[in-house]
Design a protein around this motif. Sequence first.
Motif, mmCIF file in Angstrom:
data_model
loop_
_atom_site.group_PDB
_atom_site.id
_atom_site.type_symbol
_atom_site.label_atom_id
_atom_site.label_comp_id
_atom_site.label_asym_id
_atom_site.label_seq_id
_atom_site.Cartn_x
_atom_site.Cartn_y
_atom_site.Cartn_z
ATOM 1 N N THR A 217 -0.262 36.358 -108.754
ATOM 2 C CA THR A 217 0.731 35.629 -107.962
ATOM 3 C C THR A 217 1.069 36.466 -106.724
ATOM 4 N N LEU A 218 1.456 37.709 -106.963
ATOM 5 C CA LEU A 218 1.732 38.616 -105.844
ATOM 6 C C LEU A 218 0.450 38.913 -105.055
ATOM 7 N N LEU B 253 11.063 27.329 -111.245
ATOM 8 C CA LEU B 253 9.766 27.955 -111.521
ATOM 9 C C LEU B 253 8.992 28.117 -110.215
ATOM 10 N N GLN B 254 7.998 28.991 -110.225
ATOM 11 C CA GLN B 254 7.118 29.154 -109.078
ATOM 12 C C GLN B 254 6.224 27.923 -108.894
ATOM 13 N N GLU C 190 -2.592 40.227 -112.786
ATOM 14 C CA GLU C 190 -1.709 39.212 -112.207
ATOM 15 C C GLU C 190 -2.248 38.894 -110.822
ATOM 16 N N THR D 125 1.386 30.009 -109.687
ATOM 17 C CA THR D 125 1.236 31.272 -110.400
ATOM 18 C C THR D 125 -0.262 31.500 -110.538
ATOM 19 N N ALA D 126 -0.649 32.736 -110.707
ATOM 20 C CA ALA D 126 -2.082 33.001 -110.753
ATOM 21 C C ALA D 126 -2.372 34.299 -111.474
ATOM 22 N N ILE E 223 2.499 36.827 -115.069
ATOM 23 C CA ILE E 223 2.724 35.971 -113.901
ATOM 24 C C ILE E 223 4.086 36.291 -113.293
ATOM 25 N N ALA E 224 4.113 36.322 -111.969
ATOM 26 C CA ALA E 224 5.367 36.624 -111.283
ATOM 27 C C ALA E 224 6.318 35.446 -111.420
ATOM 28 N N ASP E 225 7.529 35.715 -111.786
ATOM 29 C CA ASP E 225 8.522 34.647 -111.924
ATOM 30 C C ASP E 225 9.854 35.106 -111.348
ATOM 31 N N PRO E 226 9.958 35.098 -110.014
ATOM 32 C CA PRO E 226 11.208 35.572 -109.397
ATOM 33 C C PRO E 226 12.382 34.652 -109.739
ATOM 34 N N ASP E 227 13.591 35.227 -109.736
ATOM 35 C CA ASP E 227 14.794 34.420 -109.998
ATOM 36 C C ASP E 227 14.869 33.252 -109.031
ATOM 37 N N VAL F 253 2.479 42.226 -113.480
ATOM 38 C CA VAL F 253 3.259 42.015 -112.259
ATOM 39 C C VAL F 253 4.006 43.300 -111.899
ATOM 40 N N LEU G 24 10.215 33.723 -118.707
ATOM 41 C CA LEU G 24 9.098 32.842 -118.351
ATOM 42 C C LEU G 24 7.870 33.606 -117.880
#
Lengths: 353, 353
Positions: free
Chosen positions: A115-116, A91-92, A113, A95-96, B331-335, A16, B8
């Motif tokens: 997700t983005l 949580l998102q 990654e 995710t991917a 995996i992206a896990d933004p706040d 990421v 996470l």
Amino acid sequence: MPPLPSELAYVPFVSVEHMMGLVHHLGIERVLIDLADEIETDFRRWDLFDKTPRVASHSDVGVIELMPTSDGETYGFKYVNGHPKNTKEGLQTVTAFGLLADVNSGYPKLLSEMTLLTALRTAATSAMAARHLAPEGARTMAMIGNGAQSEFQCLAFKAICGIDTVRLYDIDPAATARCAANLAGRGLTVVPCRSSEESMEGAEIITTCTADKQYATILTDNMVGSGVHINAIGGDCPGKTELHRDILLRSDIFVEYPPQTRIEGEIQQLDGDHPVTELWQVIAGKAEGRRNARQITLFDSVGFAIEDFSALRYVLKAIQGTPFFTRLDMIADPDDPRDLFGMFVRGGPGTNA
Amino acid sequence: MPPLPSELAYVPFVSVEHMMGLVHHLGIERVLIDLADEIETDFRRWDLFDKTPRVASHSDVGVIELMPTSDGETYGFKYVNGHPKNTKEGLQTVTAFGLLADVNSGYPKLLSEMTLLTALRTAATSAMAARHLAPEGARTMAMIGNGAQSEFQCLAFKAICGIDTVRLYDIDPAATARCAANLAGRGLTVVPCRSSEESMEGAEIITTCTADKQYATILTDNMVGSGVHINAIGGDCPGKTELHRDILLRSDIFVEYPPQTRIEGEIQQLDGDHPVTELWQVIAGKAEGRRNARQITLFDSVGFAIEDFSALRYVLKAIQGTPFFTRLDMIADPDDPRDLFGMFVRGGPGTNA
């Protein structure tokens, strides 16, 4: 000291952090433009692809899917989950990650990654479709639903379609405020609105991207005037739609892959034989896109494996010569392929092999 | 300095080097015994698993497969290729990696190499099946086909079934010599043989593991005496078998998952309704295994997703508190889960967020 893995054992990995670094390095609008071109190129050679339906594992709270495809030279798949209740737990929802492999050897050649990257490719696909379907000279877009995907959509329509004004609406005003703040200083006129009707004033393009997993009616029929292009991306799984059925009946509908869209898209509300046009046919010159200024065009987008494939292949090219990846020792590659056990033994402590 | 990813966002990753380190650390026989127990435990609760067929992408030279399963709490899949021509090019015929994810959130929780792990789980499954099917007091195994899987099979049958003598045969004497050398000093009497007939002298268990993608006849009917257990693991895809049909007709046949084995296993040579017993039913006490000393039992093994699932779950437990993994920012896990774009912006250069 165990022997080092062979070159073949290493798989480039884009984390990421590296994906963010790569996109900042290239510039997000440049990346969106390039992704749209990559995806368009692959839609043009649609027939070459192995179009397996996605493989879904459902539970009470969500779904985990594998989306594979191949063009005969390169194989790719994406792992993606969808858990609407995740947001409440911090949580998102989605995710991917994804992988490319060499069809000839079966060896992986990229892990990334996604997700983005999925947010970027979804926005690029939407704008690419609009390039073929939106009315000439469109400058204003209504952006209804100001969640995780919204800024990417706005920037893609600016970079790829020349949109200069976005009118934002979300049932949560904080989401609109955050989206507006995130878009500040990026060359767009940003207009926060208090209703979806207000957001659609003067808009030639209407993008809907809301996330509830239920039959919702974000747009009703009387709200939609003639001549607009609707980019509907929130209706993307069974039971999840955003548009009133009457809008669909007034629109010319364009889809990625009918067998998937009829289950997941807005058109799950229509009869199974309702006429739709495959977007790739418009791109390849086999079908008409927009025919006149009064027509309502609707891109009923659910996301398709080929878009992920194009995006991963773009990333694999883009990282070459950059510091935006590491290399994972992910597959065993013994010097003698019949001697996996020997590799294991030589990899142990106290050996000098 | 971009902000650090949240806890996470990290997924434990077991590289090939770490897998080798873990197995050396625990001891290979200990790992094989533990894997057999894990797999047996999951076979006992067979009904709980989501048994999706594998998703294959075929080309002229090989196949790439995704093998997903889930027990309702944990989801797993394996990526695996099969390219018989790879060996000639100095590559592995089979490479693999796997993933576990949390069904409740969809978040990945382990990524692991599986080339080595697949060899270990295949051997553990074979020996676990033999524990239920082989004749009492078996001490000698014929090992026909001395390629990448052979040493793992021999050690699994020693550790799990009490085999003390292995009789090796391969059409390539160099393969036999290498297998014998790799097994030296591991507590087995190793007897290299010049024919498959010779390898079977006195053997109560016969393991066949050859790799040609064609209908081969490694064993003919007159070679197989009564009372033996045959562990056939080389016939594992359409067009690839090792045993003469007449042997199958004299044997009681045990399989992992009939819909898959009828396409891929030795029994592809038989009618689609030829009676077979599912191994899990023997383990769960719902069907008989070996009934008498004269019976020929045949485990027609093709490998099944649940075995990979068990193996990955074992690895996830085994690495806790060890140095045999790293953590991937995968995996992206933004706040704020609705603010993916904000995470992207804050991950850019020149920000102090």
